[in-house]
Design an enzyme around this catalytic site. Structure first.
Site, PDB file in Angstrom:
ATOM      1  N   ASN A 109       0.842  -1.200   0.000  1.00 57.54           N
ATOM      2  CA  ASN A 109       0.000   0.000   0.000  1.00 57.54           C
ATOM      3  C   ASN A 109       0.872   1.244   0.000  1.00 57.54           C
ATOM      4  O   ASN A 109       1.957   1.267   0.581  1.00 57.54           O
ATOM      5  CB  ASN A 109      -0.955  -0.008   1.195  1.00 57.54           C
ATOM      6  CG  ASN A 109      -0.408   0.750   2.391  1.00 57.54           C
ATOM      7  OD1 ASN A 109      -0.519   1.978   2.472  1.00 57.54           O
ATOM      8  ND2 ASN A 109       0.201   0.017   3.329  1.00 57.54           N
ATOM      9  N   MET A 111      -1.010   4.330   0.556  1.00 50.93           N
ATOM     10  CA  MET A 111      -2.194   5.161   0.772  1.00 50.93           C
ATOM     11  C   MET A 111      -1.826   6.607   1.104  1.00 50.93           C
ATOM     12  O   MET A 111      -2.446   7.542   0.597  1.00 50.93           O
ATOM     13  CB  MET A 111      -3.052   4.566   1.893  1.00 50.93           C
ATOM     14  CG  MET A 111      -3.483   3.122   1.662  1.00 50.93           C
ATOM     15  SD  MET A 111      -4.474   2.880   0.180  1.00 50.93           S
ATOM     16  CE  MET A 111      -6.035   3.566   0.710  1.00 50.93           C
ATOM     17  N   PHE A 113      -1.683   8.269   4.307  1.00 48.09           N
ATOM     18  CA  PHE A 113      -2.468   8.934   5.361  1.00 48.09           C
ATOM     19  C   PHE A 113      -3.694   9.630   4.780  1.00 48.09           C
ATOM     20  O   PHE A 113      -3.992  10.791   5.107  1.00 48.09           O
ATOM     21  CB  PHE A 113      -1.623   9.954   6.128  1.00 48.09           C
ATOM     22  CG  PHE A 113      -0.569   9.381   7.042  1.00 48.09           C
ATOM     23  CD1 PHE A 113      -0.450   8.011   7.244  1.00 48.09           C
ATOM     24  CD2 PHE A 113       0.317  10.222   7.704  1.00 48.09           C
ATOM     25  CE1 PHE A 113       0.521   7.499   8.101  1.00 48.09           C
ATOM     26  CE2 PHE A 113       1.286   9.724   8.568  1.00 48.09           C
ATOM     27  CZ  PHE A 113       1.391   8.365   8.761  1.00 48.09           C
ATOM     28  N   SER A 175       5.513   5.233   8.902  1.00 43.73           N
ATOM     29  CA  SER A 175       4.941   4.912   7.599  1.00 43.73           C
ATOM     30  C   SER A 175       5.935   5.262   6.501  1.00 43.73           C
ATOM     31  O   SER A 175       6.535   6.341   6.522  1.00 43.73           O
ATOM     32  CB  SER A 175       3.649   5.691   7.378  1.00 43.73           C
ATOM     33  OG  SER A 175       3.215   5.550   6.032  1.00 43.73           O
ATOM     34  N   ASN A 177       5.049   5.904   3.509  1.00 36.90           N
ATOM     35  CA  ASN A 177       4.282   6.536   2.432  1.00 36.90           C
ATOM     36  C   ASN A 177       4.103   8.035   2.587  1.00 36.90           C
ATOM     37  O   ASN A 177       3.384   8.654   1.807  1.00 36.90           O
ATOM     38  CB  ASN A 177       2.908   5.853   2.333  1.00 36.90           C
ATOM     39  CG  ASN A 177       3.040   4.386   2.001  1.00 36.90           C
ATOM     40  OD1 ASN A 177       3.849   3.998   1.163  1.00 36.90           O
ATOM     41  ND2 ASN A 177       2.265   3.547   2.679  1.00 36.90           N
ATOM     42  N   THR A 178       4.732   8.633   3.600  1.00 36.76           N
ATOM     43  CA  THR A 178       4.808  10.082   3.738  1.00 36.76           C
ATOM     44  C   THR A 178       6.279  10.452   3.687  1.00 36.76           C
ATOM     45  O   THR A 178       7.065  10.029   4.542  1.00 36.76           O
ATOM     46  CB  THR A 178       4.184  10.553   5.064  1.00 36.76           C
ATOM     47  OG1 THR A 178       2.784  10.249   5.063  1.00 36.76           O
ATOM     48  CG2 THR A 178       4.367  12.048   5.252  1.00 36.76           C
ATOM     49  N   LYS A 217       5.061   3.810  17.277  1.00 35.52           N
ATOM     50  CA  LYS A 217       5.118   2.736  16.275  1.00 35.52           C
ATOM     51  C   LYS A 217       6.369   2.895  15.432  1.00 35.52           C
ATOM     52  O   LYS A 217       6.610   3.952  14.852  1.00 35.52           O
ATOM     53  CB  LYS A 217       3.869   2.763  15.401  1.00 35.52           C
ATOM     54  CG  LYS A 217       3.749   1.563  14.464  1.00 35.52           C
ATOM     55  CD  LYS A 217       2.373   1.505  13.833  1.00 35.52           C
ATOM     56  CE  LYS A 217       2.186   0.240  13.010  1.00 35.52           C
ATOM     57  NZ  LYS A 217       0.802   0.135  12.459  1.00 35.52           N
ATOM     58  N   ASN A 246       5.669  -1.362  11.634  1.00 38.23           N
ATOM     59  CA  ASN A 246       4.906  -0.888  10.483  1.00 38.23           C
ATOM     60  C   ASN A 246       5.268  -1.750   9.263  1.00 38.23           C
ATOM     61  O   ASN A 246       5.897  -2.803   9.397  1.00 38.23           O
ATOM     62  CB  ASN A 246       5.237   0.588  10.228  1.00 38.23           C
ATOM     63  CG  ASN A 246       4.058   1.388   9.691  1.00 38.23           C
ATOM     64  OD1 ASN A 246       3.372   0.948   8.775  1.00 38.23           O
ATOM     65  ND2 ASN A 246       3.825   2.561  10.261  1.00 38.23           N
TER      66      ASN A 246
END
Length: 352
Positions: A109, A111, A113, A175, A177-178, A217, A246
């Site tokens: 993924n 995504m 956030f 994460s 993804n940022t 996390k 994560n």
């Protein structure tokens, strides 16, 4: 019902299937609860000063806005974690951004956030009935366009908005993804951010008259040196708990899959070994007073037990639900129960 529904869901785009599944859960919870799996027998577990009805939880990401709390708790989780939520709404990354790798029982993924902002989540939590015993964690992050230098402001705002509604709060700095988010795990940035949030946690505790645990996390892609530094900082600052881990940027275990080159975080079965290794390493480096939540690659009761063997007090699943359905929750609870109450080696058999 899930074995019948899975082929239909896997025939759809992964993100569309995700949305339809949540809608179906809401419908079943409201109108046909007999279609939901039976709730596992209690297996009380204490962590962070909280009493969990069982130690199996839902990881963040499935319900980012907290719009499906009651239906998800009805699946038998001891706790669910909603979010990641950011101070302001953001659409996340362009679609397609969610991919299944069935041959490897994995998910990728990116995504980013995607969520309606913390005010939307707060309204949803306030509307939820929460009639069952399961606890609620809220996972907070920073907006994509907030520079790391002032990221503490986003986290402080999120913490203050959800503090009175959460059983615990998770700080998501892991994460992939940022852009740049994982840099906040670097020792000095981590010390500054978590130190600031620990002060805010204590201030909010005095204001609300109760202390809400705060967890951090971490990523599975930390080096051993980074893990040692992370454990040192989190131990010294006395965080209430650590979630390991994560998703991963590694593609180990899915080499050759046609989707392996998709950008994003990999979760599911290929993550189990690495996330459990990081969990074990953190357990040996953190004070015993700081509990660990094991997450990453749980697709069976045996996988959940492996997390406990590595030092977890609680576990969470997400991608495993995609492949196994909600029956995975009860399977994990029962496997943990058997481990907890198994006769110790060398003991006499029950009928001796």
């Amino acid at each position: 019902m899930y074995p019948l529904a899975r082929p239909l869901l896997f025939g759809l785009d992964a993100e569309r299937a995700h949305g339809l599944t949540l809608q179906a859960l809401d419908w079943a919870h409201a109108r046909a609860p007999s279609l939901l799996p039976s709730t596992p027998a209690p297996l009380p577990t204490r962590a962070f000063g909280l009493e969990f009805p069982n130690p199996v939880g839902l990881a963040a990401g499935l319900d980012k806005d907290g719009a499906h709390i009651d239906a998800l708790l009805a699946l038998g989780f001891g706790f669910i974690e909603i979010g990641t939520v950011t101070p302001r709404p953001q659409p996340g990354n362009p679609a397609p951004r969610l991919f299944r790798l069935p041959r490897h029982r994995a998910v990728i993924n990116r995504m980013g956030f995607n969520n309606g902002g913390v005010d939307v989540l707060v309204r949803n939590v306030e509307r939820a009935r929460r009639s069952g015993p399961g606890l609620l964690g809220i996972n907070i992050g920073k907006n994509k366009d907030t520079p790391n230098a002032i990221a503490a402001g986003d986290y402080m705002y999120g913490l203050s908005r959800v503090y009175g509604l959460a059983d615990y709060v998770t700080i998501n700095i892991s994460s992939p993804n940022t852009a740049g988010l994982r840099e906040l795990q670097e020792e000095q940035q981590l010390r500054q951010l978590v130190g600031t949030l620990r002060e805010e946690q204590e201030r909010l505790g005095a204001k609300h008259g109760r202390r809400v645990p705060m967890l951090v996390k971490i990523a599975p892609d930390l080096s051993e040196r980074d893990i040692e530094a992370c454990a040192r900082v989190l131990g010294e600052l006395q965080v209430d708990g650590v979630i390991a881990t994560n998703t991963t940027t590694s593609r180990e275990g899915v080499e050759g899959d046609r989707l392996a080159d998709q950008a994003g975080g990999l979760s599911g079965a290929p993550l189990l070994a690495r996330s459990t290794t990081v969990l074990r390493m953190m357990r040996t480096r953190l004070p015993e007073s700081i509990p660990l939540v094991g997450v990453g690659g749980i697709l069976s009761g045996a996988d959940a037990v492996a997390k406990f063997a590595a030092g977890a007090t609680l576990v969470q699943c997400y991608s495993g639900l995609v492949y196994r359905g909600p029956g995975l929750v009860g399977e994990c609870v029962e496997a943990i129960r058997r481990r907890r109450f198994a006769p110790s080696r060398g003991s006499l058999p029950p009928d001796a």
